[in-house]
Scaffold this active site. Structure first.
Site, PDB file in Angstrom:
ATOM      1  N   PHE A 159       0.803  -1.225   0.000  1.00  0.00           N
ATOM      2  CA  PHE A 159       0.000   0.000   0.000  1.00  0.00           C
ATOM      3  C   PHE A 159       0.835   1.274   0.000  1.00  0.00           C
ATOM      4  CE2 PHE A 159       1.025  -0.064   4.509  1.00  0.00           C
ATOM      5  CZ  PHE A 159       1.176   1.284   4.785  1.00  0.00           C
ATOM      6  N   LYS A 183      -1.397  -7.412  -9.295  1.00  0.00           N
ATOM      7  CA  LYS A 183      -2.355  -7.445  -8.164  1.00  0.00           C
ATOM      8  C   LYS A 183      -1.948  -6.319  -7.217  1.00  0.00           C
ATOM      9  CE  LYS A 183      -2.990  -8.546  -4.340  1.00  0.00           C
ATOM     10  NZ  LYS A 183      -3.408  -7.433  -3.423  1.00  0.00           N
ATOM     11  N   GLU A 186      -4.932  -3.916  -2.030  1.00  0.00           N
ATOM     12  CA  GLU A 186      -6.376  -3.714  -1.939  1.00  0.00           C
ATOM     13  C   GLU A 186      -6.722  -2.480  -1.097  1.00  0.00           C
ATOM     14  OE1 GLU A 186      -4.489  -5.806  -0.454  1.00  0.00           O
ATOM     15  OE2 GLU A 186      -5.403  -6.853   1.243  1.00  0.00           O
ATOM     16  N   SER A 236       5.382  -6.965   3.119  1.00  0.00           N
ATOM     17  CA  SER A 236       5.940  -7.328   4.432  1.00  0.00           C
ATOM     18  C   SER A 236       6.757  -8.623   4.344  1.00  0.00           C
ATOM     19  CB  SER A 236       4.804  -7.506   5.432  1.00  0.00           C
ATOM     20  OG  SER A 236       3.986  -8.574   5.020  1.00  0.00           O
ATOM     21  N   CYS A 291       9.516   1.745   3.312  1.00  0.00           N
ATOM     22  CA  CYS A 291      10.400   0.621   3.648  1.00  0.00           C
ATOM     23  C   CYS A 291      11.824   1.097   3.851  1.00  0.00           C
ATOM     24  CB  CYS A 291      10.359  -0.431   2.553  1.00  0.00           C
ATOM     25  SG  CYS A 291      11.088   0.146   1.029  1.00  0.00           S
ATOM     26  N   GLU A 391       9.032  -3.948  12.903  1.00  0.00           N
ATOM     27  CA  GLU A 391       8.927  -2.796  12.000  1.00  0.00           C
ATOM     28  C   GLU A 391       7.661  -2.035  12.405  1.00  0.00           C
ATOM     29  OE1 GLU A 391       8.001  -3.744   7.896  1.00  0.00           O
ATOM     30  OE2 GLU A 391       9.126  -2.011   7.178  1.00  0.00           O
TER      31      GLU A 391
END
Ligand code: NAD
Length: 506
Positions: A159, A183, A186, A236, A291, A391
Site C-alpha cells: 500500500f 495485483k 487492496e 511485508s 520501507c 517494524e
C-alpha cells in the site's frame, strides 16, 4: 469486507483489467477504499473470483504470442509516450494517491515521479537486453546468447507506494517482452488503476497488461498458477516469505522485496543541522510508512547529546491532511495501522524505553476522525524491546547509543534486516569503513533514504529480500528473461569432413 449492496450506486467500483477492457467484477466480496484523513469511502474494490484470475492469465498468455515478437523500437515508443502521459497527468495522479493513501501531495508527486523514472528506463531497456558473442570458440564455431522473455509474469504490490512500486514492475516486464498480471494493494488501488489506464492510452495492446484485485486468495492463485513464470513481490516480510516459498515450490522465479528496520549511524563530527533535518525527514516523512524510512538512529559518542535537538526538530513538523498546504506528516493508511502503531508505542513504554516525544492523539482541526500519529521519539532503545525488534511502520524513531563506530556497526549487523542504512559523518575514513563492514544492501553516506535510481537496482539484503535479482536496473533483465546459448558452425564446400567424432568436443 462485504457483499456489494446493489442499493449503493453512489460509491464507484474499481474495475478489473482483463484483455484490454476495464470490467466490473462479479465477485461477492468487496472492500471499502477509505480516505485515511476523513474516513470517507472513496470506492469499493472487488476480490476477484478464481474465474476472473484465470481469464486475466489466459489473456496474458495469448497476448504473449505476438508481444514477444514486437520490435524493440515499437515497445520503446510506447514507454516514451507513457512517460509523457504520466507527466501530463501528474497532478491528478498525486491527488488520487493522497486521497486514498494519505501522504502529502508533494510526497505523492514524488511517489509518481520515482515510478516515472522507471518508465523512462523501460523505454531504453533495449540497450541492456543484449546477448553476448564469442567468436571461434572452436574451429569454425561461434557461441552467442539471446535473452528471451519468459511469458506471463505477475506483480504483487504494497500500500505504501501505490504508484512507484507497480511502476517498478509492469514496465520492466513488458518492455523486455513479457506480458503481465498485476495485483495491486487492496488498500489503495485507485492510483494504480489510473496509471494502467494511461498505459493503455500509451499503446500497450490488449492482454499485455492485466489487473486483478484481492488479498490472500488472489496472491495464492498467482503463486500456484501454472501459466505464470515469474513473480515480483513487494510487501511485508511475513507475506513475502510465504510468496517466495509458494511460488518457487511451483517452479516460478520470484523476487521478494520485504520489510525493514533501517538504522542510521550519527557520528559526532557530522554536520549537525543537516543530519537532524535528514533524520526528521526520513523518520517522519510519509508518516514513517516507507520501507526505507530511518527507524533507528545510533548516536555515537558526543552525538548522544543531540536528543533534545532532534525532539525540537520533530516538533516543528506539521501534522495534517495530505491535501493541506505546508503539512509534513499525513495520516496512517488505515484504522488498523493506527491501532498497531499506538499499541507499539505503549509496548515501548512498557519495555522501559524513554518516550522523549509522544505523538499519540495529536489535534488536527477539521480532521478529527483521521488516523493521525505525530512524530514520536524514543531513546534508550535496545534489542529485545518490541519497538526495536518489530517494524513499526509509523512516525516513530528509536534512538540507541554507541561508544564507537565499531559498536554501532555491530548492532546493525546483528539486526536481521538489511534493506537500507546510512551514516552521517564528515570523515571519509569513517564512511569508507562503514561501507566496507556494514552488512546491508543499500547504503547512504550523508543520504538518509538511499533508494537507488533505475540505472542501478533496489538491492536490499538479508531478511529484507528473497531472490537474488532486483526489480529494475540491469539486474531486472536477467530476472525477466531466459538466456539461450547458441553454439553454431556453418559448413561450406571447402570444409573437410572429420568423419564421426564420438568424443565430447567441438
Ligand atoms: P503486505 O505484506 O501486508 O501486503 C503486500 C501485498 O500482499 C498486498 O498486495 C496484499 O494484498 C498481499 N497480502 C496481504 N496479506 C496477505 C496474505 N496473508 N497472503 C497473501 N498475500 C497477502 O504489506 P503492506 O502492509 O501493504 O506494505 C508494507 C510492507 O511492505 C512493509 O513491511 C514495508 O517495509 C514493505 N515494503 C518493502 C519495500 C521494499 O522494497 N523492500 C518497499 C515498500 C514496502
Amino acid at each position: 469486507m462485504s457483499a456489494l449492496p446493489k442499493s449503493e450506486p453512489a460509491v464507484p467500483t474499481v474495475k478489473l483489467l482483463i484483455d484490454g477492457k476495464f470490467v466490473e467484477s462479479r465477485s461477492t466480496e468487496w472492500r471499502d477504499i477509505v480516505n485515511p484523513a476523513t474516513q470517507e469511502v472513496l470506492a469499493r474494490v472487488p476480490f476477484a473470483t478464481p474465474g476472473e484470475i484465470d481469464a486475466a492469465v489466459a489473456s496474458a498468455k495469448t497476448a504473449f504470442k505476438t508481444w514477444r515478437k514486437t520490435a524493440i523500437g515499437a515497445r520503446a515508443r510506447i514507454f516514451l509516450k507513457y512517460q509523457q502521459l504520466i507527466r501530463e497527468n501528474m497532478a491528478e495522479l498525486a491527488a488520487i494517491l493522497t486521497a486514498e493513501q494519505g501522504k502529502t501531495l508533494p510526497d505523492a508527486e514524488g511517489d509518481v515521479f520515482r515510478g516515472l523514472e522507471v518508465v523512462e528506463h523501460a523505454a531504453a531497456i533495449g540497450n541492456l537486453q543484449l546477448g553476448e558473442l564469442a567468436n571461434n570458440v572452436a574451429n569454425g564455431v561461434d557461441t552467442y546468447t539471446v535473452l528471451q522473455p519468459l511469458g506471463v509474469c505477475a506483480g504483487i504490490t504494497p500500500f505504501n507506494f501505490p504508484a512507484m512500486i507497480p511502476l517498478w514492475m509492469f514496465p520492466m516486464a513488458i518492455a523486455t517482452g513479457n506480458t503481465f498480471v498485476l495485483k495491486p494493494s487492496e488498500q489503495d488501488p485507485m492510483v494504480t488503476m489510473r496509471l494502467c489506464e494511461l498505459a493503455l492510452e500509451a499503446g500497450i495492446p490488449p492482454g499485455v497488461l492485466n489487473v486483478i484485485h484481492g488479498g490472500e486468495a488472489a496472491v495464492n492463485a498467482i503463486c500456484d498458477h501454472p501459466d505464470i513464470k515469474a513473480i515480483s513481490f513487494v510487501g511485508s516480510t511475513k507475506v513475502g516469505t510465504h510468496v517466495y516459498n509458494r511460488a518457487t515450490l511451483a517452479g516460478k522465479r520470484a523476487q521478494c522485496m520485504m520489510g525493514a528496520k533501517n538504522h542510521a549511524i550519527v557520528m559526532p563530527d557530522a554536520n549537525k543541522e543537516q543530519t537532524l533535518n535528514a533524520l526528521a525527514g526520513a523518520a517522519f516523512g510519509a508518516a514513517g510508512q516507507r520501507c526505507m524510512a530511518v527507524s533507528v538512529a545510533v548516536l555515537v559518542g558526543e552525538a548522544r547529546n543531540w536528543i533534545p535537538d532532534l525532539v525540537a526538530k520533530a516538533k516543528t513538523l506539521k501534522i495534517g491532511a495530505g491535501t493541506d498546504k505546508g503539512v509534513d506528516v499525513g495520516p496512517l493508511v488505515s484504522c488498523a495501522a493506527y491501532d498497531r502503531v499506538n499499541s507499539l508505542i505503549e509496548r515501548g513504554l512498557a519495555d522501559g524505553a524513554t518516550l522523549d516525544l509522544d505523538g499519540r492523539k495529536p489535534t488536527v482541526p477539521g480532521y478529527e476522525k483521521g488516523n493521525f500519529v505525530g512524530p514520536t521519539v524514543f531513546s534508550n532503545v535496545k534489542p529485545g524491546m518490541a519497538i526495536y525488534d518489530q517494524e513499526i511502520f509509523g512516525p516513530v524513531i528509536c534512538l540507541a547509543g554507541a561508544e564507537t563506530i565499531d559498536e554501532a556497526i555491530e548492532l546493525i549487523n546483528s539486526n536481521p534486516n538489511g534493506n537500507g542504512t546510512a551514516i552521517f559523518t564528515q570523515s571519509g575514513a569513517a564512511a569508507r569503513r562503514f561501507q566496507e563492514d556494514i552488512d546491508v544492501g543499500q547504503i547512504g553516506i550523508n543520504v538518509p533514504i538511499p533508494v537507488p535510481v533505475p540505472l542501478f537496482s533496489f538491492s536490499g539484503s538479508r531478511a529484507s529480500k528473497l531472490g537474488d535479482l532486483g526489480p529494475y536496473g540491469k539486474q531486472v533483465i536477467l530476472f525477466y528473461t531466459q538466456t539461450k546459448t547458441i553454439t553454431e558452425r556453418w559448413f561450406d564446400d571447402s570444409t573437410v569432413s572429420q568423419g564421426v567424432n564420438t568424443t565430447i568436443s567441438l
